[in-house]
Enzyme design. Structure first.
Site, mmCIF file in Angstrom:
data_model
loop_
_atom_site.group_PDB
_atom_site.id
_atom_site.type_symbol
_atom_site.label_atom_id
_atom_site.label_comp_id
_atom_site.label_asym_id
_atom_site.label_seq_id
_atom_site.Cartn_x
_atom_site.Cartn_y
_atom_site.Cartn_z
ATOM 1 N N TYR A 71 -68.736 -43.669 22.622
ATOM 2 C CA TYR A 71 -69.878 -43.354 21.960
ATOM 3 C C TYR A 71 -69.559 -41.619 21.767
ATOM 4 O O TYR A 71 -69.583 -40.756 22.588
ATOM 5 C CB TYR A 71 -71.116 -43.742 22.872
ATOM 6 C CG TYR A 71 -72.482 -43.799 21.432
ATOM 7 C CD1 TYR A 71 -72.168 -44.463 20.474
ATOM 8 C CD2 TYR A 71 -73.106 -42.886 22.192
ATOM 9 C CE1 TYR A 71 -73.513 -44.660 20.058
ATOM 10 C CE2 TYR A 71 -74.366 -42.980 21.336
ATOM 11 C CZ TYR A 71 -74.500 -44.519 20.807
ATOM 12 O OH TYR A 71 -75.303 -43.825 19.567
ATOM 13 N N SER B 25 -76.977 -58.412 12.729
ATOM 14 C CA SER B 25 -77.537 -58.083 14.123
ATOM 15 C C SER B 25 -78.302 -57.266 13.921
ATOM 16 O O SER B 25 -79.257 -58.210 13.073
ATOM 17 C CB SER B 25 -76.552 -56.311 13.664
ATOM 18 O OG SER B 25 -77.584 -55.855 12.736
ATOM 19 N N LYS C 66 -78.556 -61.214 21.135
ATOM 20 C CA LYS C 66 -78.271 -60.225 22.151
ATOM 21 C C LYS C 66 -78.746 -60.751 23.240
ATOM 22 O O LYS C 66 -79.653 -61.045 23.405
ATOM 23 C CB LYS C 66 -79.170 -59.058 21.823
ATOM 24 C CG LYS C 66 -79.282 -57.797 21.699
ATOM 25 C CD LYS C 66 -80.266 -56.840 20.697
ATOM 26 C CE LYS C 66 -79.455 -56.563 20.257
ATOM 27 N NZ LYS C 66 -78.098 -55.914 20.038
HETATM 28 N N1 LIG Z 1 -76.547 -44.793 13.587
HETATM 29 C C1 LIG Z 1 -78.037 -45.616 14.563
HETATM 30 O O1 LIG Z 1 -78.628 -44.943 14.448
HETATM 31 C C2 LIG Z 1 -77.374 -46.661 14.755
HETATM 32 C C3 LIG Z 1 -78.528 -47.968 15.786
HETATM 33 C C4 LIG Z 1 -78.566 -48.791 15.948
HETATM 34 C C5 LIG Z 1 -77.465 -49.647 15.933
HETATM 35 N N2 LIG Z 1 -76.588 -49.126 15.335
HETATM 36 C C6 LIG Z 1 -74.861 -49.496 15.344
HETATM 37 O O2 LIG Z 1 -74.725 -50.686 14.293
HETATM 38 C C7 LIG Z 1 -74.558 -52.062 14.449
HETATM 39 C C8 LIG Z 1 -75.041 -52.772 15.177
HETATM 40 O O3 LIG Z 1 -75.892 -52.668 15.827
HETATM 41 P P1 LIG Z 1 -76.713 -53.860 16.303
HETATM 42 O O4 LIG Z 1 -77.256 -54.108 17.890
HETATM 43 O O5 LIG Z 1 -77.862 -54.055 15.492
HETATM 44 O O6 LIG Z 1 -75.918 -54.736 17.063
HETATM 45 P P2 LIG Z 1 -76.074 -56.084 17.239
HETATM 46 O O7 LIG Z 1 -76.965 -56.700 17.608
HETATM 47 O O8 LIG Z 1 -74.967 -56.695 18.544
HETATM 48 O O9 LIG Z 1 -74.718 -57.537 16.521
HETATM 49 C C9 LIG Z 1 -73.711 -57.540 16.020
HETATM 50 C C10 LIG Z 1 -73.018 -57.537 14.710
HETATM 51 O O10 LIG Z 1 -71.964 -57.217 14.335
HETATM 52 C C11 LIG Z 1 -71.076 -57.220 13.666
HETATM 53 N N3 LIG Z 1 -69.891 -57.214 13.904
HETATM 54 C C12 LIG Z 1 -69.282 -57.304 15.472
HETATM 55 N N4 LIG Z 1 -67.385 -56.946 14.545
HETATM 56 C C13 LIG Z 1 -67.522 -56.784 13.368
HETATM 57 C C14 LIG Z 1 -66.415 -57.298 13.068
HETATM 58 N N5 LIG Z 1 -65.045 -56.748 12.988
HETATM 59 N N6 LIG Z 1 -66.404 -57.294 11.605
HETATM 60 C C15 LIG Z 1 -68.019 -57.258 10.775
HETATM 61 N N7 LIG Z 1 -68.481 -57.477 11.867
HETATM 62 C C16 LIG Z 1 -68.973 -57.201 12.563
HETATM 63 C C17 LIG Z 1 -71.596 -58.719 14.321
HETATM 64 O O11 LIG Z 1 -71.368 -60.054 13.333
HETATM 65 P P3 LIG Z 1 -70.618 -61.474 14.219
HETATM 66 O O12 LIG Z 1 -72.117 -62.151 14.195
HETATM 67 O O13 LIG Z 1 -70.660 -62.300 12.678
HETATM 68 O O14 LIG Z 1 -69.981 -61.342 15.238
HETATM 69 C C18 LIG Z 1 -73.239 -59.017 14.684
HETATM 70 O O15 LIG Z 1 -73.335 -59.054 12.808
HETATM 71 C C19 LIG Z 1 -73.127 -51.035 16.029
HETATM 72 O O16 LIG Z 1 -72.728 -50.568 15.546
HETATM 73 C C20 LIG Z 1 -74.053 -50.051 16.219
HETATM 74 O O17 LIG Z 1 -73.911 -49.361 17.253
HETATM 75 C C21 LIG Z 1 -76.208 -47.412 15.069
#
Ligand SMILES: NC(=O)c1ccc[n+]([C@@H]2O[C@H](COP(=O)([O-])OP(=O)(O)OC[C@H]3O[C@@H](n4cnc5c(N)ncnc54)[C@H](OP(=O)(O)O)[C@@H]3O)[C@@H](O)[C@H]2O)c1
Length: 408
Positions: free
Chosen positions: A127, A227, A403
């Protein structure tokens, strides 16, 4: 309290009863600036070390909790990692002694804390900000104030609070935190909403507000729509009359998942493969081309989102779940003048930390949506702290659609 003046001490009570030092600080310069990150920076000294509690020696505001409670009552259970690696292997449940409660500190009981991808990446060591080790895992969660120091003005016993910044180390049962590290929430919202509010809904909210001037009737396209971020995008957009085109990976339970996302307000739910098919033309007969694309995946998925943006639209990348770079077709830049942007909620919070008004206003609006039943938490699996290893394992599995949330 800052990293550089880090004077908070924790004592680890490892199985062997040999206390270890919890060392100082997050590595990034940005994190060093943040007092809120101090909670993760808590130092430890072995039990009985002469420095323990120096910060409060002779302080009339030292908590009666500290003076009256026995050693066991001052301990917290915490999920710690001493090295980076596979979370289910390197994270351990241990006893951590609490530091004294200073005049501007609060004693909190953690209530619930999710396992987010960024928590996993932090443990893996991949990270953008990393703590010095050993560290307590978890960046998000809700806690209840049990006791306040004598100079605390903004919080009261019983308040629900969430971290203001990343790096708090939320996977523990009890903690002493600085008043400035946390912000209060109304305690009449569901526990799971509160536990999962500070990262994903805030990310969704900002991305819908800060990149394009979206009005009712406009549309947004997003991948990883199931997600935590994606589900918040669907609901916040729906509350504003904005249509969403939601892309998910195909799976055996596609129809059930599609129905669930539509029930929470998603306008269209399509499979990744459909993005490349001619039937997208059909979809756009009834739905305007999106002004905004939200990319949490990267790779081909991101390129396909770009193809459907309207002229001059923006694609905002906030996650890279596929671990593939984003490729932008030259034609999208030349002929559609698309804007390719990124967003990190941690940076937004740091940029708006001085007076905290924008964060407060955003939380108030999100809590109003929750109270009105327009913003529900993502599908969650509640897990007891003892089952942390299985929960960490599940959090790294694809297609789980729920989650993992530690109930503390
Ligand atoms: N930039 C920011 O400020 C910020 C803030 C929050 C989150 N994030 C990022 O946003 C992303 C989602 O976070 P979250 O907490 O919402 O996730 P989450 O609820 O844990 O869900 C993960 C998601 O990623 C999908 N996924 C996993 N591997 C994948 C792949 N190889 N190809 C396509 N989809 C895939 C999953 O789909 P499936 O159901 O198909 O497995 C699911 O929709 C993460 O990368 C996290 O670090 C960033």
């Amino acid at each position: 309290r800052t990293w550089s003046s880090g004077v908070i001490f924790l004592t680890l009570n490892v199985n062997s009863r040999v206390a270890m030092w919890l060392s100082r600080c997050l590595r990034s310069q940005a994190a060093r600036r943040r007092s809120s990150a101090a909670a993760l920076s808590k130092c430890s000294t072995p039990r009985g070390d002469a420095n323990w509690g120096d910060a409060n020696r002779g302080d009339a505001n030292v908590s009666p909790f500290r003076r009256l409670a026995g050693p066991a009552a001052r301990a917290s259970k915490a999920l710690l990692f001493r090295k980076h690696g596979d979370p289910s292997k390197v994270v351990q449940l241990e006893d951590v002694d609490l530091p004294p409660i200073g005049a501007k500190d609060v004693l909190v009981k953690m209530l619930a804390a999710p396992i987010n991808p960024s928590d996993i990446n932090m443990i893996q060591g991949t990270y953008a900000i990393l703590p010095d080790l050993p560290a307590v895992g978890g960046n998000e969660g809700v806690a209840q104030i049990v006791e306040v120091g004598g100079q605390v003005t903004s919080l009261r016993t019983g308040d629900w609070v969430i971290p203001k910044d990343a790096g708090l180390g939320t996977w523990r049962t009890v903690a002493v935190l600085a008043e400035d590290d946390v912000i209060a929430l109304p305690s009449d919202i569901p526990l799971l909403s509160a536990a999962t509010l500070g990262v994903n809904p805030c990310t969704a909210f900002r991305m819908l507000c800060d990149f394009e001037d979206l009005k009712a009737g406009d549309s947004v396209i997003q991948n990883a729509a199931n997600s935590g971020v994606g589900q918040a995008v669907i609901q916040i957009a729906a509350a504003r009359g904005i249509s969403t085109i939601n892309v998910i990976r195909d799976r055996a339970e596609f129809t059930q998942l599609s129905d669930r996302l539509k029930a929470m307000g998603g306008t269209h739910v399509i499979k990744e493969e459909a993005l490349r098919r001619p039937d997208m033309k059909e979809l756009f007969k009834n739905c305007p081309k999106p002004k905004l694309a939200l990319n949490g995946v990267g790779g081909k998925s991101a390129t396909e989102l770009l193809r459907h943006l309207q002229y001059g639209g923006s694609m905002v990348t906030y996650g890279g779940m596929a671990k593939q770079p984003v490729t932008v077709p030259v034609s999208a830049l030349i002929f559609k003048d698309v804007k390719v942007r990124g967003f990190w909620v941690t940076q937004w919070k740091r940029d708006h930390s001085r007076d905290g008004k924008a964060f407060r206003a955003m939380l108030d609006e999100l809590c109003r949506l929750i109270q009105q039943g327009k913003l529900t938490p993502p599908a969650c699996t509640e897990v007891g702290l003892q089952d942390y290893s299985r929960a960490l394992d599940r959090a790294t599995q694809p297609f789980t659609s729920a989650k993992q949330v530690l109930i503390l």
